[in-house]
Design a protein around this motif. Structure first.
Motif, mmCIF file in Angstrom:
data_model
loop_
_atom_site.group_PDB
_atom_site.id
_atom_site.type_symbol
_atom_site.label_atom_id
_atom_site.label_comp_id
_atom_site.label_asym_id
_atom_site.label_seq_id
_atom_site.Cartn_x
_atom_site.Cartn_y
_atom_site.Cartn_z
ATOM 1 N N MET A 1 0.959 -1.390 0.071
ATOM 2 C CA MET A 1 0.178 -0.659 0.508
ATOM 3 C C MET A 1 0.972 0.758 -0.144
ATOM 4 N N PRO A 2 0.887 2.138 -1.302
ATOM 5 C CA PRO A 2 1.126 3.647 -0.737
ATOM 6 C C PRO A 2 1.330 4.203 0.678
ATOM 7 N N THR A 3 2.414 5.387 0.877
ATOM 8 C CA THR A 3 2.638 5.390 1.786
ATOM 9 C C THR A 3 1.497 7.025 1.178
ATOM 10 N N GLY A 4 1.220 7.187 2.803
ATOM 11 C CA GLY A 4 0.026 8.156 2.507
ATOM 12 C C GLY A 4 -1.453 7.490 2.746
ATOM 13 N N VAL A 5 -1.555 6.624 2.453
ATOM 14 C CA VAL A 5 -2.940 6.726 2.342
ATOM 15 C C VAL A 5 -3.128 5.469 3.551
ATOM 16 N N ALA A 6 -4.454 5.915 3.616
ATOM 17 C CA ALA A 6 -5.327 6.090 4.702
ATOM 18 C C ALA A 6 -5.889 4.770 4.144
ATOM 19 N N LEU A 7 -5.881 4.403 6.346
ATOM 20 C CA LEU A 7 -6.340 2.461 5.720
ATOM 21 C C LEU A 7 -7.567 2.775 6.692
ATOM 22 N N ARG A 8 -8.905 2.762 5.699
ATOM 23 C CA ARG A 8 -9.710 2.677 6.803
ATOM 24 C C ARG A 8 -9.740 1.363 8.080
ATOM 25 N N ASP A 9 -10.280 1.748 9.042
ATOM 26 C CA ASP A 9 -9.622 0.726 10.286
ATOM 27 C C ASP A 9 -9.315 -0.162 10.285
ATOM 28 N N ALA A 10 -7.295 -0.405 10.005
ATOM 29 C CA ALA A 10 -6.443 -1.156 10.007
ATOM 30 C C ALA A 10 -6.683 -2.103 10.889
ATOM 31 N N ARG A 11 -7.119 -1.905 12.441
ATOM 32 C CA ARG A 11 -6.887 -3.234 12.916
ATOM 33 C C ARG A 11 -8.318 -4.684 12.403
ATOM 34 N N GLU A 12 -9.164 -3.784 11.886
ATOM 35 C CA GLU A 12 -10.375 -5.242 11.704
ATOM 36 C C GLU A 12 -10.024 -5.858 10.643
ATOM 37 N N GLN A 13 -9.071 -4.721 9.597
ATOM 38 C CA GLN A 13 -8.617 -5.582 8.172
ATOM 39 C C GLN A 13 -7.214 -6.491 8.435
ATOM 40 N N LEU A 14 -6.717 -6.300 9.461
ATOM 41 C CA LEU A 14 -6.009 -7.048 10.000
ATOM 42 C C LEU A 14 -5.947 -8.278 10.430
ATOM 43 N N PHE A 15 -7.402 -7.832 11.127
ATOM 44 C CA PHE A 15 -7.788 -9.148 12.335
ATOM 45 C C PHE A 15 -8.444 -10.229 10.762
ATOM 46 N N ALA A 16 -9.051 -9.128 10.204
ATOM 47 C CA ALA A 16 -10.031 -10.326 8.870
ATOM 48 C C ALA A 16 -9.072 -11.327 8.271
ATOM 49 N N ALA A 17 -7.650 -10.838 7.790
ATOM 50 C CA ALA A 17 -6.341 -11.500 7.385
ATOM 51 C C ALA A 17 -6.549 -12.398 7.720
ATOM 52 N N ALA A 18 -6.102 -11.930 8.813
ATOM 53 C CA ALA A 18 -4.999 -13.196 10.370
ATOM 54 C C ALA A 18 -5.944 -14.252 10.495
ATOM 55 N N GLU A 19 -7.748 -14.015 10.203
ATOM 56 C CA GLU A 19 -8.360 -14.994 10.206
ATOM 57 C C GLU A 19 -8.643 -15.338 9.096
ATOM 58 N N ARG A 20 -8.199 -15.330 7.635
ATOM 59 C CA ARG A 20 -8.153 -16.202 6.575
ATOM 60 C C ARG A 20 -7.470 -16.950 6.380
ATOM 61 N N VAL A 21 -5.895 -16.227 7.166
ATOM 62 C CA VAL A 21 -4.336 -16.686 7.081
ATOM 63 C C VAL A 21 -4.833 -18.794 7.642
ATOM 64 N N LEU A 22 -5.589 -18.067 8.851
ATOM 65 C CA LEU A 22 -5.374 -18.827 9.930
ATOM 66 C C LEU A 22 -5.874 -19.999 9.629
ATOM 67 N N LEU A 23 -7.577 -20.237 8.655
ATOM 68 C CA LEU A 23 -7.880 -20.914 8.691
ATOM 69 C C LEU A 23 -7.361 -21.872 7.342
ATOM 70 N N ARG A 24 -6.873 -21.355 6.733
ATOM 71 C CA ARG A 24 -5.997 -21.821 5.010
ATOM 72 C C ARG A 24 -4.561 -22.118 5.479
ATOM 73 N N ASP A 25 -3.987 -21.498 6.574
ATOM 74 C CA ASP A 25 -2.391 -22.319 6.984
ATOM 75 C C ASP A 25 -2.047 -22.938 8.650
ATOM 76 N N GLY A 26 -3.500 -22.763 9.041
ATOM 77 C CA GLY A 26 -2.954 -22.815 10.651
ATOM 78 C C GLY A 26 -2.100 -22.698 11.523
ATOM 79 N N PRO A 27 -2.043 -22.327 12.143
ATOM 80 C CA PRO A 27 -1.716 -21.349 13.530
ATOM 81 C C PRO A 27 0.239 -21.856 13.145
#
Length: 191
Positions: A1-27
């Motif tokens: 993501m380019p520097t200076g571009v604001a993320l909408r709800d980065a925390r929730e975006q990261l949590f959703a990504a973590a869940e996808r990785v966890l489901l796909r690749d495990g702990p």
């Protein structure tokens, strides 16, 4: 993501990504790099919002525990059938993400330590689900819909343990009839 571009709800975006990785690749596959790559953000974004990866994972678990309140099981007391209410609640509690998070908590010592520091005993998520079910059962006992001598705490632990065994290690959830059969065997109706 380019520097200076604001993320909408980065925390929730990261949590959703973590869940996808966890489901796909495990702990084993869940790393800060895999999470940020899945979220499509620079690795520094995670560390800007969380002191370290275990802090991120602890917040993820706490967030998912907070979602147990959405079950509104306690409010279901006195409505529908006790067996159906508990079957639905157990199915919701043991969704694929929750089962994966339980595996993650048991897999990562640092995460377990963080969660204990936050005052979460036992296996977080399962312990909170058991408390939620125990409160529901106590309400149903007070309403006379389950046996007057029922022990809500013991029944809740029995249901959580049994349901975890049914849900863990499966690609698809068990049939509702299997869950209902266990609930009916453990919860004694009033009368």
């Amino acid at each position: 993501m380019p520097t200076g571009v604001a993320l909408r709800d980065a925390r929730e975006q990261l949590f959703a990504a973590a869940e996808r990785v966890l489901l796909r690749d495990g702990p084993n596959g869940l790393t800060s790099r895999s999470v940020t790559a899945e979220a499509g953000v620079a690795k520094g974004v995670l560390h800007r919002h969380f002191p370290d990866f275990d802090a991120f994972l602890a917040e993820l678990v706490l967030d998912r525990i907070g979602r147990l309140d959405e079950l509104a099981l306690r409010e279901a007391a006195g409505t529908g059938s006790v067996t159906d209410n508990l079957t639905a609640a157990l199915t919701d509690v043991f969704g694929p993400v929750a089962v994966a998070i339980v595996g993650l908590v048991t897999f990562r010592d640092g995460l377990r330590a963080r969660l204990r520091q936050a005052g979460l005993p036992g296996i977080p998520l399962l312990a909170q689900a058991a408390a939620l079910i125990a409160a529901y059962l106590a309400a149903e006992r007070d309403l006379g819909r389950i046996a007057a001598d029922a022990d809500p705490d013991t029944i809740a632990l029995t249901l959580i343990g049994s349901a975890h065994l049914l849900f863990a290690g499966r690609d698809d959830p068990p049939p509702a009839d299997e869950i209902r059969r266990i609930v009916a065997a453990v919860v004694t109706p009033a009368g």
